[in-house]
Design a protein around this motif. Structure first.
Motif, PDB file in Angstrom:
ATOM      1  N   THR A   8       0.823  -1.220   0.000  1.00 64.01           N
ATOM      2  CA  THR A   8       0.000   0.000   0.000  1.00 64.01           C
ATOM      3  C   THR A   8       0.858   1.272   0.000  1.00 64.01           C
ATOM      4  O   THR A   8       0.329   2.366  -0.145  1.00 64.01           O
ATOM      5  N   LEU A  11       4.002   2.514  -4.086  1.00 63.04           N
ATOM      6  CA  LEU A  11       3.810   3.467  -5.180  1.00 63.04           C
ATOM      7  C   LEU A  11       3.970   4.916  -4.689  1.00 63.04           C
ATOM      8  O   LEU A  11       4.596   5.743  -5.356  1.00 63.04           O
ATOM      9  N   ALA A  12       3.399   5.170  -3.513  1.00 62.55           N
ATOM     10  CA  ALA A  12       3.534   6.519  -2.946  1.00 62.55           C
ATOM     11  C   ALA A  12       5.012   6.795  -2.624  1.00 62.55           C
ATOM     12  O   ALA A  12       5.475   7.941  -2.739  1.00 62.55           O
ATOM     13  N   ASP A  15       6.662   7.625  -5.923  1.00 67.41           N
ATOM     14  CA  ASP A  15       6.225   8.960  -6.356  1.00 67.41           C
ATOM     15  C   ASP A  15       6.715  10.082  -5.462  1.00 67.41           C
ATOM     16  O   ASP A  15       6.560  11.252  -5.797  1.00 67.41           O
ATOM     17  N   ARG A  17       5.280  10.646  -2.535  1.00 68.11           N
ATOM     18  CA  ARG A  17       4.078  11.213  -1.912  1.00 68.11           C
ATOM     19  C   ARG A  17       3.926  10.807  -0.452  1.00 68.11           C
ATOM     20  O   ARG A  17       2.923  11.130   0.182  1.00 68.11           O
ATOM     21  N   ASN A  41      12.575  -0.778  -7.382  1.00 70.72           N
ATOM     22  CA  ASN A  41      13.317  -0.410  -8.596  1.00 70.72           C
ATOM     23  C   ASN A  41      12.489  -0.680  -9.852  1.00 70.72           C
ATOM     24  O   ASN A  41      12.508   0.101 -10.803  1.00 70.72           O
ATOM     25  N   GLU A  42      11.766  -1.796  -9.830  1.00 72.83           N
ATOM     26  CA  GLU A  42      10.952  -2.137 -10.998  1.00 72.83           C
ATOM     27  C   GLU A  42       9.768  -1.179 -11.155  1.00 72.83           C
ATOM     28  O   GLU A  42       9.439  -0.773 -12.264  1.00 72.83           O
ATOM     29  N   PHE A  43       9.140  -0.835 -10.052  1.00 69.65           N
ATOM     30  CA  PHE A  43       8.027   0.136 -10.115  1.00 69.65           C
ATOM     31  C   PHE A  43       8.530   1.497 -10.606  1.00 69.65           C
ATOM     32  O   PHE A  43       7.851   2.205 -11.341  1.00 69.65           O
ATOM     33  N   ALA A  45      10.982   1.893 -12.595  1.00 68.02           N
ATOM     34  CA  ALA A  45      11.212   1.730 -14.045  1.00 68.02           C
ATOM     35  C   ALA A  45       9.894   1.831 -14.816  1.00 68.02           C
ATOM     36  O   ALA A  45       9.834   2.475 -15.868  1.00 68.02           O
ATOM     37  N   VAL A  46       8.847   1.205 -14.283  1.00 72.24           N
ATOM     38  CA  VAL A  46       7.524   1.285 -14.929  1.00 72.24           C
ATOM     39  C   VAL A  46       7.077   2.746 -14.994  1.00 72.24           C
ATOM     40  O   VAL A  46       6.618   3.225 -16.033  1.00 72.24           O
ATOM     41  N   ASN A  47       7.254   3.440 -13.896  1.00 73.28           N
ATOM     42  CA  ASN A  47       6.860   4.851 -13.818  1.00 73.28           C
ATOM     43  C   ASN A  47       7.579   5.682 -14.879  1.00 73.28           C
ATOM     44  O   ASN A  47       6.979   6.541 -15.529  1.00 73.28           O
ATOM     45  N   LEU A  50       6.234   4.947 -18.382  1.00 81.51           N
ATOM     46  CA  LEU A  50       4.955   5.623 -18.650  1.00 81.51           C
ATOM     47  C   LEU A  50       5.169   7.074 -19.067  1.00 81.51           C
ATOM     48  O   LEU A  50       4.344   7.657 -19.768  1.00 81.51           O
ATOM     49  N   ASP A  51       6.290   7.636 -18.630  1.00 79.67           N
ATOM     50  CA  ASP A  51       6.599   9.025 -19.018  1.00 79.67           C
ATOM     51  C   ASP A  51       6.924   9.146 -20.500  1.00 79.67           C
ATOM     52  O   ASP A  51       6.921  10.250 -21.055  1.00 79.67           O
TER      53      ASP A  51
ATOM     54  N   TYR B 155      -0.654  10.585 -14.948  1.00 77.70           N
ATOM     55  CA  TYR B 155      -0.628  11.692 -15.905  1.00 77.70           C
ATOM     56  C   TYR B 155      -1.337  12.953 -15.409  1.00 77.70           C
ATOM     57  O   TYR B 155      -0.972  14.057 -15.780  1.00 77.70           O
ATOM     58  N   TYR B 160      -4.468  10.824  -3.945  1.00 77.42           N
ATOM     59  CA  TYR B 160      -5.260   9.609  -3.717  1.00 77.42           C
ATOM     60  C   TYR B 160      -6.718   9.913  -3.346  1.00 77.42           C
ATOM     61  O   TYR B 160      -7.629   9.214  -3.779  1.00 77.42           O
ATOM     62  N   LYS B 175      -5.326   2.260  -3.395  1.00 78.32           N
ATOM     63  CA  LYS B 175      -3.896   1.895  -3.309  1.00 78.32           C
ATOM     64  C   LYS B 175      -3.695   0.447  -3.756  1.00 78.32           C
ATOM     65  O   LYS B 175      -2.723   0.124  -4.443  1.00 78.32           O
ATOM     66  N   VAL B 193      11.501  -3.207 -18.413  1.00 74.42           N
ATOM     67  CA  VAL B 193      11.718  -2.949 -16.983  1.00 74.42           C
ATOM     68  C   VAL B 193      13.055  -3.535 -16.538  1.00 74.42           C
ATOM     69  O   VAL B 193      13.806  -2.870 -15.808  1.00 74.42           O
ATOM     70  N   ALA B 197      15.701  -1.302 -14.751  1.00 76.53           N
ATOM     71  CA  ALA B 197      15.857  -1.478 -13.312  1.00 76.53           C
ATOM     72  C   ALA B 197      17.263  -1.869 -12.895  1.00 76.53           C
ATOM     73  O   ALA B 197      17.582  -1.902 -11.711  1.00 76.53           O
TER      74      ALA B 197
END
Lengths: 162, 198
Positions: A8, A11-12, A15, A17, A41-43, A45-47, A50-51, B155, B160, B175, B193, B197
């Motif tokens: 949970t 991701l924050a 980011d 956040r 690290n993988e998240f 990379a995904v982020n 997406l950019d 984007y 949240y 979440k 990835v 990574a």
């Protein structure tokens, strides 16, 4: 912090956040968990991937089409039941009328009191109501008297029936 | 001084058409991009974005600044997109990969890129296009609600609480939704990835 709780927050965390305290907790967990470190690290990379998607611009006619849609709208849309709601002016005038009616009603003079002595005595000469009834003294007779009376009456009536 | 969205909307409510124009300028590109990534068709995305603005205009009389303007705006957009996807679920376009069609600004609606022969770095260009296509496909494959969550989070950079209001779910559910979406993207984009990574 457990790896499950990381789900949970990851991701924050990526980011940026998270609040300071939460971030410190995650950092502490990551220091001892290689699996979560890899996932972070993988998240990340995904982020970043997406950019890479470019931003598209609306077509040149976009604004004109919105303007045309808006111009086709009626000046003021009223809801189905809007007619039930009086406008403030109408409500004010109606209230004034109501108050005026009540006030005028309260000022009206009461109808004149009629004294019993003022009532006219009607004397009918066409129909003698009192004489059409039997005298009250007859009511004091016994049922036997009534029977004999009825016999007498029938005897009196018989000749009439003939 | 720049007027806030809420102030502009209140001015629209008071009859100021210029404020509506400012809102249109401010949100037309984010809305079209969000809807394009949701419904996968540029034409449809523009139609839906126009419908969003029309609904905003229609609702001006009853507008009350009880929530952030963007929450309200993207809730309308998300609902329209989800309804549109539901309506078109069985009308998915199947376009042959052999069809030589010129791509749009983002690389094409599932279509082959037509690359000019004189492109100076054609190989690099094709690699980049294939990469973008892979990312786009990965997003498109997400379930609709997960996709909306990722797009609004990534984007539109909404927080949240805003996204959870738009998608009508709790923050913890959001979440969890985002985590599952990123897990799917991580798997779908594994080759890219893994490289990134390292």
């Amino acid at each position: 912090m457990s790896c499950q709780k990381m789900e949970t927050r990851i991701l924050a965390y990526v980011d940026g956040r998270l609040k300071e305290g939460e971030r410190a907790e995650v950092d502490k967990h990551l220091a001892g968990c290689a699996a979560c470190r890899l996932r972070v690290n993988e998240f990340r990379a995904v982020n970043e991937l997406l950019d890479e998607l470019p931003v598209i611009e609306p077509s040149g006619a976009f604004n004109a089409r919105v303007h045309a849609l808006v111009a086709a709208e009626p000046a003021k849309r009223r809801s189905w039941f809007a007619w039930l709601t009086p406008s403030p002016r109408i409500a004010f005038v109606a209230s004034l009328l109501l108050v005026a009616t009540v006030w005028l009603g309260s000022r009206q003079t009461p109808p004149p009191q009629i004294e019993p002595t003022d009532l006219p005595v009607v004397e009918s000469t066409d129909y003698d109501v009192i004489s059409s009834f039997a005298p009250l003294s007859d009511l004091s007779q016994t049922p036997d008297d009534d029977a004999s009376d009825s016999d007498a009456t029938s005897q009196q009536q018989q000749p009439q029936q003939m | 001084m720049t007027r806030s969205d809420v102030q502009l909307m209140l001015d629209v409510k008071a009859g100021d058409q210029q404020s509506f124009e400012l809102l249109l300028q401010r949100y037309r590109t984010p809305l079209v991009n969000f809807l394009y990534r949701m419904v996968r068709s540029r034409e449809q995305a523009e139609d839906l974005a126009q419908e969003v603005f029309l609904r905003v205009y229609r609702a001006r009389e009853d507008y009350e600044p009880s929530a952030k303007f963007t929450t309200w705006l993207f809730r309308i957009a998300t609902n329209l997109a989800l309804n549109s996807l539901r309506d078109h679920r069985y009308q998915k376009l199947e376009i042959s990969m052999d069809a030589p069609i010129v791509a749009d600004a983002e690389g094409g609606d599932e279509r082959m890129m037509e690359v000019a022969d004189e492109h100076p770095d054609i190989e690099q260009h094709l690699v980049e296009e294939a990469r973008k296509k892979m990312i786009r496909h990965a997003i498109e494959k997400l379930p609709e609600k997960q996709r909306a969550a990722v797009l609004l989070h990534k984007y539109q950079e909404l927080d949240y609480s805003e996204i959870s209001k738009i998608l009508r779910c709790s923050e913890s559910a959001l979440k969890s939704l985002l985590f599952r979406a990123y897990e799917t993207l991580r798997v779908e984009l594994a080759p890219l990835v893994a490289r990134a990574a390292k």
